[in-house]
Design an enzyme around this catalytic site. Structure first.
Site, mmCIF file in Angstrom:
data_model
loop_
_atom_site.group_PDB
_atom_site.id
_atom_site.type_symbol
_atom_site.label_atom_id
_atom_site.label_comp_id
_atom_site.label_asym_id
_atom_site.label_seq_id
_atom_site.Cartn_x
_atom_site.Cartn_y
_atom_site.Cartn_z
ATOM 1 N N GLU A 101 0.906 -1.226 -0.107
ATOM 2 C CA GLU A 101 -0.001 -0.211 -0.079
ATOM 3 C C GLU A 101 0.880 1.352 -0.079
ATOM 4 O O GLU A 101 0.305 2.227 -0.478
ATOM 5 C CB GLU A 101 -0.706 0.004 1.275
ATOM 6 N N SER A 471 -44.756 -32.003 39.807
ATOM 7 C CA SER A 471 -44.327 -32.595 40.977
ATOM 8 C C SER A 471 -42.787 -32.146 41.426
ATOM 9 O O SER A 471 -42.506 -32.363 42.445
ATOM 10 C CB SER A 471 -44.194 -34.313 41.096
#
Length: 812
Positions: A101, A471
């Site tokens: 770059e 239960s």
């Protein structure tokens, strides 16, 4: 004197007025042009950002969630970015980006005049051909554009970019600018910055990247889609190799190193992944929801603040819980028949594309899509999407034919046959469920599975599915009774009962098998889960006390004071129930279940901690003095002796009651099964001394699971499979008994009593007058003493008598 003929005469001078007019026109043009330029400059730069804003700039960074052992389990972000300081970025990675770059980055002052001139020259041709203009941007200019400006390809933006680049060079160091660039740049594959790209492409940290991998990442800023590692692999490798050549030309690597890296294949992960550990999707999503609700976080900070979140997850237990629940749901589903193929093709040519479009094998990584290629006699041949062929196991063929049948062209799921050659036939269960594993002393959620498959449904049935526990609620009723003066040896009648409510309608609760055993001790009644006995016990205690205890324990925020609630007809979640059961194991204290242990900001400062206890001496060095005493947390919701009594009675459920299947583990365990009306939900709330485990199974539309699908049959095996794995390397540790309790052996069982409530007379032998029978017997043969619901002989404190049947209007 006139000039000679044919010769020009002297020029006529313009009048002074004309000269003045011309001057005015020129000056006006210059003024207008200057004014227009000033207007344009003012418009262009009126919103010019300040380069100084980047001195303390932090790019939006993913918040990362970790298990207690440091395993990364998830990320929360809009932009997937892992910030990596400049010092932690490998030199070769930074050099690769510079070579690709801006190789003169450390020499220019923000704008590369030579590079910009070359770009402008190319743009003449680009304009003529209608191509996108090249920017000739330096890394500094790209930082200015990416962070402070837009990406518009205009002259104005380029001017701003150049000015800001010069300002940045005067404000920040080169290293800081490069750090911002490498952490901000978009690199595709859901990755912002090199940290996220290294993880998403290669499944490793940036410090582990090879030279070839660094060069590939450096090839991406020009256009990640143009160099996709799978769809455009040839172009990607060519661009990578160009970057390596550039590095060699610039002396960053040797030519030999470049050639060796160019010879490497480009291998990446098939798809970006937020975490390598993938068994905790429901847990991670629940962490995200809870973090969003934190005052210290919220949406913006969570998704962009780069926070560190340490959770309570134990990856080993989480994987075991997920596997156990999936196996249990598949086992239930198999009991209820083959539902048929999930797709069908009329020709075997190109069936793979059709299969990929229609269904994926959910969370089972060993399953494969397959097509039935032939059905002949008792054999069914299949071919998987991977190209493997083989026969289905004979028992699976029989299973399929008993169900919806199977034929050529059917699309099915198969898995390798672990017992031989060929494949096993599979189907994704229609039923669903949840599982929660909690540490009872702290409330730390060690594992959570909210359903069979997060990819099929993200609805978390552990925290969001409110169902009747049946239960499994009874231990709260018995705990309220023990708090009210009953003892484990108190007897209550187990016999038919009919009650009339305020609306005049009769309610006749029944036991599961419609059998009745007469007077039973509280222990035996809970072990055998006797409904009518529980209703009578609730009458004696009063639903107000039971409701209040349920709220204090965190089962629910509010409970109607009606007797039906004693049988678990109120709605709650398995997550809440696990928190409530924790109180039985931790001495009767309420815990605050939590999934997040602590949160730190990007600088390592703790901004939230689950454990808020103060310990002023914890940071002091060892001096030989007494260690710091850290106070226990949580409100005392019941007496520690009551908590142990329930724990012991629930241990009996595993040893002699409805959960004996779990006793095969051979270690101290307790728990309670739960089954709701019409078998709509099956529960088991179980525990060891170290952890509480809640299991729930049910359909999302709350339809019946089918006859006989009780908690004992559907949920207990899941608990057992999990506990076999969870406790395999754990010694058998007994449940901790309180030292201030009085212990008496009753019918061969060591029972705990509050001081003063223990039996004061010797127990009569079995079969003698006043003695208790061993185990349940038919109602007309059972011992008949103490049928009023009062404590057994010897109890020092009697509970209030049960209300009369004509005085129950406030209970319904």
């Amino acid at each position: 004197m006139n000039p000679p003929a044919g010769q020009p005469g002297p020029e006529t001078a313009p009048p002074p007025r004309a000269l003045a007019l011309a001057g005015v026109v020129v000056l006006s043009f210059i003024a207008v042009t200057a004014f227009a330029a000033a207007i344009y400059a003012a418009w262009l730069f009126h919103d010019m950002p300040d380069a100084g804003d980047l001195v303390d700039y932090h790019p939006p960074t993913a918040t990362r969630a970790y298990a207690w052992d440091g395993t990364l389990i998830g990320e929360f972000s809009r932009e997937r970015r892992i910030f990596v300081p400049y010092e932690a970025i490998p030199k070769q990675t930074a050099q690769a980006f510079l070579a690709a770059e801006d190789h003169s980055f450390f020499h220019h002052r923000g704008v590369d005049v030579g590079g910009l001139g070359r770009a402008m020259a190319k743009n003449v041709l680009n304009l003529a051909q209608g191509r996108r203009l090249e920017g000739g941007s330096t890394i500094t200019q790209q930082v200015a554009k990416n962070i402070l400006l837009t990406s518009d390809a205009t002259i104005g933006r380029k001017l701003k970019e150049a000015i800001l680049a010069s300002q940045l060079e005067g404000t920040l160091t080169k290293e800081r600018i490069l750090e911002l660039y490498l952490n901000e740049i978009w690199l595709g594959y859901r990755s912002y910055g090199v940290g996220a790209a290294a993880y998403n492409y290669f499944g490793k940290s940036v410090s582990e990247l090879t030279l070839a991998e660094s060069a590939y990442l450096a090839s991406l800023p020009k256009g990640p889609d143009n160099y996709h590692p799978i769809r455009r692999k040839r172009q990607a490798m060519a661009r990578r190799n160009w970057v390596l050549d550039q590095m060699a030309d610039l002396g960053m690597v040797t030519r030999a190193q470049a050639r060796a890296a160019q010879a490497e294949d480009l291998k990446v992960q098939p798809a970006p992944s937020r975490a390598q550990y993938r068994d905790a999707d429901y847990f991670v999503e629940e962490v995200r929801r809870r973090a969003l609700g934190m005052e210290q976080l919220g949406d913006e900070r969570l998704n962009a603040g780069g926070y560190y979140v340490r959770t309570t997850l134990d990856p080993r237990l989480q994987s075991a819980a997920r596997l156990a629940l999936m196996n249990g749901l598949e086992e239930y589903d198999r009991r209820h028949g083959w539902r048929g193929a999930w797709g069908q093709v009329t020709t075997l040519a190109g069936w793979e594309a059709e299969a990929k479009k229609k269904a994926r094998p959910a969370e089972r990584r060993s399953w494969r899509q397959a097509v039935v290629t032939s059905v002949a006699g008792g054999s069914v041949q299949v071919r998987t999407i991977d190209g493997e062929s083989g026969a289905l196991a004979g028992e699976d063929v029989a299973w399929a034919r008993r169900g919806k049948g199977i034929g050529t062209g059917d699309l099915v799921f198969v898995a390798p046959n672990e017992k031989g050659a060929g494949f096993r036939l599979k189907q994704v269960p229609a039923v669903n469920g949840a599982m929660v594993v909690m540490e009872p002393n702290s409330g730390r959620v060690l594992a959570m599975v909210g359903g069979y498959s997060f990819s099929l449904s993200s609805f978390n049935r552990a925290t969001q599915a409110y169902r009747q526990p049946g239960s499994a609620f009874k231990p709260i009723v018995y705990a309220a009774a023990l708090e009210s003066g009953y003892t484990p040896a108190s007897t209550v009648l187990d016999a038919p009962i009919t009650l009339r409510g305020a609306n005049g309608q009769a309610w006749t609760p029944e036991n599961y098998n419609r059998d009745y055993f007469g007077a039973l001790t509280l222990r035996r009644g809970l072990e055998l889960s006797r409904n009518t006995m529980t209703v009578r016990l609730a009458q004696g205690v009063g639903m107000t006390k039971i409701s209040d205890l349920a709220v204090r324990m965190g089962v629910t925020d509010k409970m109607d004071k009606v007797l039906a609630m004693a049988l678990g007809s109120g709605e709650t979640t398995v997550f809440r129930m696990a928190g409530a059961y924790s109180s039985f194991l931790n001495g009767g204290r309420k815990v605050e279940p939590h999934l997040i242990e602590l949160v730190e900001d990007r600088n390592g400062k703790v901004i939230w901690r689950a454990d808020r206890r103060e310990c002023p001496r914890c940071d002091a060095g060892f001096s030989g003095a007494e260690s710091p005493r850290i106070p226990r947390t949580g409100a005392q919701v019941m007496d520690p002796i009551t908590a142990y009594q329930i724990t012991s009675m629930l241990e009996g459920v595993v040893q002699r009651g409805t959960a004996t299947y779990a006793s095969r583990i051979g270690k101290p365990l307790g728990g309670k099964t739960g089954t709701t009306n019409d078998y709509r939900s099956a529960w088991f709330m179980g525990f060891s001394p170290q952890m509480v485990v809640g299991v729930f199974i049910g359909f999302d539309d709350n339809r019946s699971l089918g006859d006989g699908e009780t908690g004992s049959r559907s949920a207990v095996p899941i608990f057992t499979e999990f506990m076999e794995e969870a406790l395999k390397d754990t010694p058998a540790i007994p449940f901790k008994a309180p030292s201030n309790a009085k212990y008496v052996t009753v019918r061969g069982i060591r029972e705990a009593f509050r001081p003063g409530t223990e039996p004061q007379v010797a127990q009569a032998p079995v079969g003698a007058a006043g003695g208790l029978p061993r185990g349940p017997q038919p109602y007309n043969k059972v011992w008949q003493d103490g049928l009023t619901g009062a404590p057994n002989a010897g109890a020092a404190v009697a509970p209030p008598p049960p209300k009369k049947q004509d005085d129950l209007s406030d209970l319904f």
